[in-house]
Design an enzyme around this catalytic site. Structure first.
Site, PDB file in Angstrom:
ATOM      1  N   TRP A  44      11.419 -39.784 -36.726  1.00  0.00           N
ATOM      2  CA  TRP A  44       9.952 -39.300 -36.327  1.00  0.00           C
ATOM      3  C   TRP A  44       9.429 -40.316 -35.335  1.00  0.00           C
ATOM      4  O   TRP A  44       8.572 -40.056 -34.473  1.00  0.00           O
ATOM      5  CB  TRP A  44       9.209 -39.635 -37.501  1.00  0.00           C
ATOM      6  N   ARG A  69       6.781 -40.926 -28.979  1.00  0.00           N
ATOM      7  CA  ARG A  69       6.446 -42.012 -28.304  1.00  0.00           C
ATOM      8  C   ARG A  69       5.099 -41.729 -28.278  1.00  0.00           C
ATOM      9  O   ARG A  69       4.264 -43.006 -27.923  1.00  0.00           O
ATOM     10  CB  ARG A  69       7.246 -42.391 -27.205  1.00  0.00           C
ATOM     11  N   HIS A  87      -2.156 -31.932 -28.827  1.00  0.00           N
ATOM     12  CA  HIS A  87      -1.018 -31.549 -27.651  1.00  0.00           C
ATOM     13  C   HIS A  87       0.154 -32.217 -28.047  1.00  0.00           C
ATOM     14  O   HIS A  87       1.323 -31.307 -28.351  1.00  0.00           O
ATOM     15  CB  HIS A  87      -1.559 -31.882 -26.453  1.00  0.00           C
ATOM     16  N   ARG A 101       9.937 -30.505 -34.775  1.00  0.00           N
ATOM     17  CA  ARG A 101      10.541 -30.790 -35.915  1.00  0.00           C
ATOM     18  C   ARG A 101      10.237 -29.815 -37.182  1.00  0.00           C
ATOM     19  O   ARG A 101      10.715 -29.935 -38.343  1.00  0.00           O
ATOM     20  CB  ARG A 101       9.920 -32.078 -36.559  1.00  0.00           C
ATOM     21  N   TYR A 141       3.850 -50.109 -42.797  1.00  0.00           N
ATOM     22  CA  TYR A 141       3.988 -50.911 -44.232  1.00  0.00           C
ATOM     23  C   TYR A 141       5.009 -52.117 -43.828  1.00  0.00           C
ATOM     24  O   TYR A 141       6.010 -51.746 -43.237  1.00  0.00           O
ATOM     25  CB  TYR A 141       4.349 -50.118 -45.183  1.00  0.00           C
ATOM     26  N   ALA A 148       7.265 -54.875 -44.508  1.00  0.00           N
ATOM     27  CA  ALA A 148       8.200 -55.149 -45.514  1.00  0.00           C
ATOM     28  C   ALA A 148       8.709 -56.691 -45.279  1.00  0.00           C
ATOM     29  O   ALA A 148       9.336 -57.488 -46.016  1.00  0.00           O
ATOM     30  CB  ALA A 148       9.569 -54.500 -45.671  1.00  0.00           C
ATOM     31  N   ARG A 149       8.152 -57.273 -44.197  1.00  0.00           N
ATOM     32  CA  ARG A 149       8.026 -58.802 -44.292  1.00  0.00           C
ATOM     33  C   ARG A 149       7.091 -59.341 -45.048  1.00  0.00           C
ATOM     34  O   ARG A 149       6.948 -60.173 -45.597  1.00  0.00           O
ATOM     35  CB  ARG A 149       7.621 -59.222 -42.673  1.00  0.00           C
ATOM     36  N   ASP A 180      -2.580 -37.256 -30.597  1.00  0.00           N
ATOM     37  CA  ASP A 180      -3.693 -35.863 -30.154  1.00  0.00           C
ATOM     38  C   ASP A 180      -3.022 -34.673 -30.548  1.00  0.00           C
ATOM     39  O   ASP A 180      -1.791 -34.468 -30.839  1.00  0.00           O
ATOM     40  CB  ASP A 180      -4.148 -36.043 -28.813  1.00  0.00           C
ATOM     41  N   HIS A 203       3.682 -30.728 -29.937  1.00  0.00           N
ATOM     42  CA  HIS A 203       4.938 -30.919 -29.410  1.00  0.00           C
ATOM     43  C   HIS A 203       5.846 -31.478 -30.476  1.00  0.00           C
ATOM     44  O   HIS A 203       7.053 -31.011 -30.785  1.00  0.00           O
ATOM     45  CB  HIS A 203       4.816 -31.911 -28.214  1.00  0.00           C
TER      46      HIS A 203
HETATM   47  C1  LIG Z   1      16.991 -31.243 -33.284  1.00  0.00           C
HETATM   48  C2  LIG Z   1      16.909 -32.351 -32.561  1.00  0.00           C
HETATM   49  C3  LIG Z   1      18.013 -33.436 -32.413  1.00  0.00           C
HETATM   50  C4  LIG Z   1      18.147 -34.675 -31.589  1.00  0.00           C
HETATM   51  N1  LIG Z   1      19.148 -35.370 -31.567  1.00  0.00           N
HETATM   52  C5  LIG Z   1      19.037 -36.738 -31.032  1.00  0.00           C
HETATM   53  C6  LIG Z   1      20.208 -37.467 -30.807  1.00  0.00           C
HETATM   54  O1  LIG Z   1      21.193 -37.080 -31.195  1.00  0.00           O
HETATM   55  N2  LIG Z   1      20.222 -38.783 -30.416  1.00  0.00           N
HETATM   56  C7  LIG Z   1      18.727 -39.040 -29.931  1.00  0.00           C
HETATM   57  O2  LIG Z   1      18.810 -40.377 -29.637  1.00  0.00           O
HETATM   58  N3  LIG Z   1      17.765 -38.280 -30.122  1.00  0.00           N
HETATM   59  C8  LIG Z   1      17.964 -37.303 -30.553  1.00  0.00           C
HETATM   60  N4  LIG Z   1      16.621 -36.415 -30.808  1.00  0.00           N
HETATM   61  C9  LIG Z   1      15.389 -36.985 -30.271  1.00  0.00           C
HETATM   62  C10 LIG Z   1      14.764 -36.358 -28.935  1.00  0.00           C
HETATM   63  O3  LIG Z   1      15.691 -36.548 -28.052  1.00  0.00           O
HETATM   64  C11 LIG Z   1      13.476 -36.956 -28.452  1.00  0.00           C
HETATM   65  O4  LIG Z   1      13.590 -38.396 -28.389  1.00  0.00           O
HETATM   66  C12 LIG Z   1      12.520 -36.665 -29.505  1.00  0.00           C
HETATM   67  O5  LIG Z   1      12.515 -35.219 -29.946  1.00  0.00           O
HETATM   68  C13 LIG Z   1      11.071 -37.040 -29.133  1.00  0.00           C
HETATM   69  O6  LIG Z   1      10.796 -36.092 -28.126  1.00  0.00           O
HETATM   70  P1  LIG Z   1       9.996 -36.493 -27.060  1.00  0.00           P
HETATM   71  O7  LIG Z   1      10.647 -37.538 -26.155  1.00  0.00           O
HETATM   72  O8  LIG Z   1       9.613 -35.093 -26.078  1.00  0.00           O
HETATM   73  O9  LIG Z   1       8.467 -36.864 -27.554  1.00  0.00           O
HETATM   74  P2  LIG Z   1       7.336 -37.757 -27.148  1.00  0.00           P
HETATM   75  O10 LIG Z   1       7.959 -39.311 -27.147  1.00  0.00           O
HETATM   76  O11 LIG Z   1       6.324 -37.608 -27.989  1.00  0.00           O
HETATM   77  O12 LIG Z   1       6.944 -37.371 -25.607  1.00  0.00           O
HETATM   78  C14 LIG Z   1       6.138 -36.297 -25.517  1.00  0.00           C
HETATM   79  C15 LIG Z   1       6.352 -36.046 -24.001  1.00  0.00           C
HETATM   80  O13 LIG Z   1       5.930 -37.004 -23.236  1.00  0.00           O
HETATM   81  C16 LIG Z   1       6.444 -37.562 -22.130  1.00  0.00           C
HETATM   82  N5  LIG Z   1       7.075 -38.858 -22.513  1.00  0.00           N
HETATM   83  C17 LIG Z   1       6.728 -39.760 -23.286  1.00  0.00           C
HETATM   84  N6  LIG Z   1       7.281 -40.962 -23.223  1.00  0.00           N
HETATM   85  C18 LIG Z   1       7.715 -40.758 -21.685  1.00  0.00           C
HETATM   86  C19 LIG Z   1       8.504 -41.709 -20.910  1.00  0.00           C
HETATM   87  N7  LIG Z   1       8.738 -43.156 -21.316  1.00  0.00           N
HETATM   88  N8  LIG Z   1       8.933 -41.134 -19.680  1.00  0.00           N
HETATM   89  C20 LIG Z   1       8.857 -40.123 -19.232  1.00  0.00           C
HETATM   90  N9  LIG Z   1       7.895 -38.883 -20.076  1.00  0.00           N
HETATM   91  C21 LIG Z   1       7.816 -39.511 -21.431  1.00  0.00           C
HETATM   92  C22 LIG Z   1       7.897 -36.515 -22.011  1.00  0.00           C
HETATM   93  O14 LIG Z   1       7.263 -35.243 -21.403  1.00  0.00           O
HETATM   94  C23 LIG Z   1       7.995 -36.052 -23.586  1.00  0.00           C
HETATM   95  O15 LIG Z   1       8.147 -34.807 -23.817  1.00  0.00           O
HETATM   96  C24 LIG Z   1      16.759 -35.170 -31.019  1.00  0.00           C
HETATM   97  C25 LIG Z   1      15.378 -34.075 -31.463  1.00  0.00           C
HETATM   98  C26 LIG Z   1      15.669 -33.306 -32.044  1.00  0.00           C
HETATM   99  C27 LIG Z   1      14.446 -32.335 -32.242  1.00  0.00           C
END
Ligand SMILES: Cc1cc2nc3c(=O)[nH]c(=O)nc-3n(C[C@H](O)[C@H](O)[C@H](O)COP(=O)(O)OP(=O)(O)OC[C@H]3O[C@@H](n4cnc5c(N)ncnc54)[C@H](O)[C@@H]3O)c2cc1C
Length: 302
Positions: free
Chosen positions: A110, A114, A214, A223, A121, A123-124, A212, A218
């Site tokens: 989860w 980001r 949006h 999920r 919570y 745990a420290r 938010d 996502h």
């Molecule tokens: C089915 C499934 C399997 C997965 N398997 C793995 C795995 O094996 N290993 C693993 O490490 N992760 C895994 N993930 C995690 C996945 O790679 C993403 O980290 C996670 O879904 C969060 O997505 P996000 O970065 O798009 O979301 P958020 O962090 O909420 O970001 C939303 C959007 O904001 C933008 N954004 C946010 N931060 C930045 C940044 N710093 N730079 C540029 N753009 C940014 C991007 O457009 C991003 O799509 C998995 C996810 C799913 C759903």
């Protein structure tokens, strides 16, 4: 048990106190406010607060002075247009804050999202409860043979019983040691921030999570999807229900374009066009890999 009688009394007290506001409210969100929706064996999700409603989305899109609401039909049409064309910032005008109780291994997935604000919570500072996620027998499944990142048939008989026994025994043993290390009777007692490190990843944690709309969409698209692990998916699915009640028009557009829709590559669109013209397209003539072709067939319902 996800919620104790004392916690339920606190929730009931919060729900019985009302106050007047000039702000936009959503009847669907109000019906959920503070209520704990139990998930897994000890988890829950609760909507703690929200900002905005469907009207806030169209109000921002039109940059209007008043509530911005024209006919409901027009608003829903505009919201669909915004969703269809990835005009995302009006959806960022709405926010939701959730209180979530979840196993640590689910929290690790989860927290990868980001774009939310999180407070967990500590745990420290506090002692964790003896609460560990133990899957229900129907969710205790074998490694999938087709998907490395998934599960297959449900474990049965003696193997299932042995696995459940191990999970329960390991959790209890780790918690017994946790308590023993913390104990200050006749010894110094190890610091909470250190004692917690022997607890397994199925121990429950809690956090407040604000995001938010949006970015919430996502999160939900990734999920609540069938590819997501069951244990995070149940949270996302419950949150989908809450969001559907909070912002019905926005959720309907999300459901249609994002959950129900599909992205087609240029090659896939070319295949569809050739198929419409009556050509028999195969994977070999499609230009797609076997995996892409399988997914494309899935989109077409083949
Ligand atoms: C089915 C499934 C399997 C997965 N398997 C793995 C795995 O094996 N290993 C693993 O490490 N992760 C895994 N993930 C995690 C996945 O790679 C993403 O980290 C996670 O879904 C969060 O997505 P996000 O970065 O798009 O979301 P958020 O962090 O909420 O970001 C939303 C959007 O904001 C933008 N954004 C946010 N931060 C930045 C940044 N710093 N730079 C540029 N753009 C940014 C991007 O457009 C991003 O799509 C998995 C996810 C799913 C759903």
């Amino acid at each position: 048990m996800p919620i104790t009688p004392d916690q339920q009394a606190e929730i009931d007290a919060q729900r019985s106190a009302t106050s007047q506001t000039l702000r936009a409210t959503s009847p669907g969100a109000e019906a959920h406010l503070y209520k704990a929706h139990g998930l897994l064996d000890h988890g829950f999700v609760r909507l703690i607060d929200y900002m905005g409603d469907d009207g806030a989305i169209v109000q921002a899109a039109r940059v209007s002075y008043g509530r911005g609401t024209k006919a409901v039909q027009n608003d829903a049409g505009l919201i669909r247009y915004l969703m269809r064309h990835w005009h995302s910032t009006p959806f960022e005008m709405c926010e939701a804050k959730f209180h979530v109780k979840l196993p640590v291994f689910v929290a690790r997935q989860w927290i990868r999202h980001r774009t939310a604000n999180v407070n967990e919570y500590s745990a420290r500072y506090s002692i964790l409860d003896r609460e560990f996620y133990i899957p229900a027998p129907e969710h205790l499944a074998a490694q999938s043979v087709v998907n490395n990142q998934g599960r297959g048939a449900v474990l049965e008989g003696e193997e299932a019983a042995r696995v459940l026994d191990m999970l329960k025994a390991d959790a209890n043993r780790a918690y017994d040691h946790y308590e023993e290390m913390l104990n200050q009777d006749g010894q110094q007692g190890l610091a909470r921030e250190l004692a917690r490190m022997n607890l397994p990843a199925n121990v429950y944690t809690q956090w407040y999570w604000k995001v938010d709309l949006h970015n919430l969409f996502h999160f939900l698209r990734l999920r609540a999807d069938a590819h997501a692990q069951f244990e995070i998916r149940v949270y996302a699915q419950k949150m989908c229900e809450i969001v559907a009640d909070w912002v019905p028009a926005a959720y309907a557009a999300f459901e249609d374009y994002r959950l129900g829709g599909a992205n087609l590559s240029g090659k896939a669109i070319d295949c569809v066009r050739r198929m419409i013209k009556g050509e028999e397209v195969t994977q070999e003539t499609s230009g797609m890999s076997a995996g892409e072709w399988r997914e494309f067939q899935g989109v077409l319902g083949g």
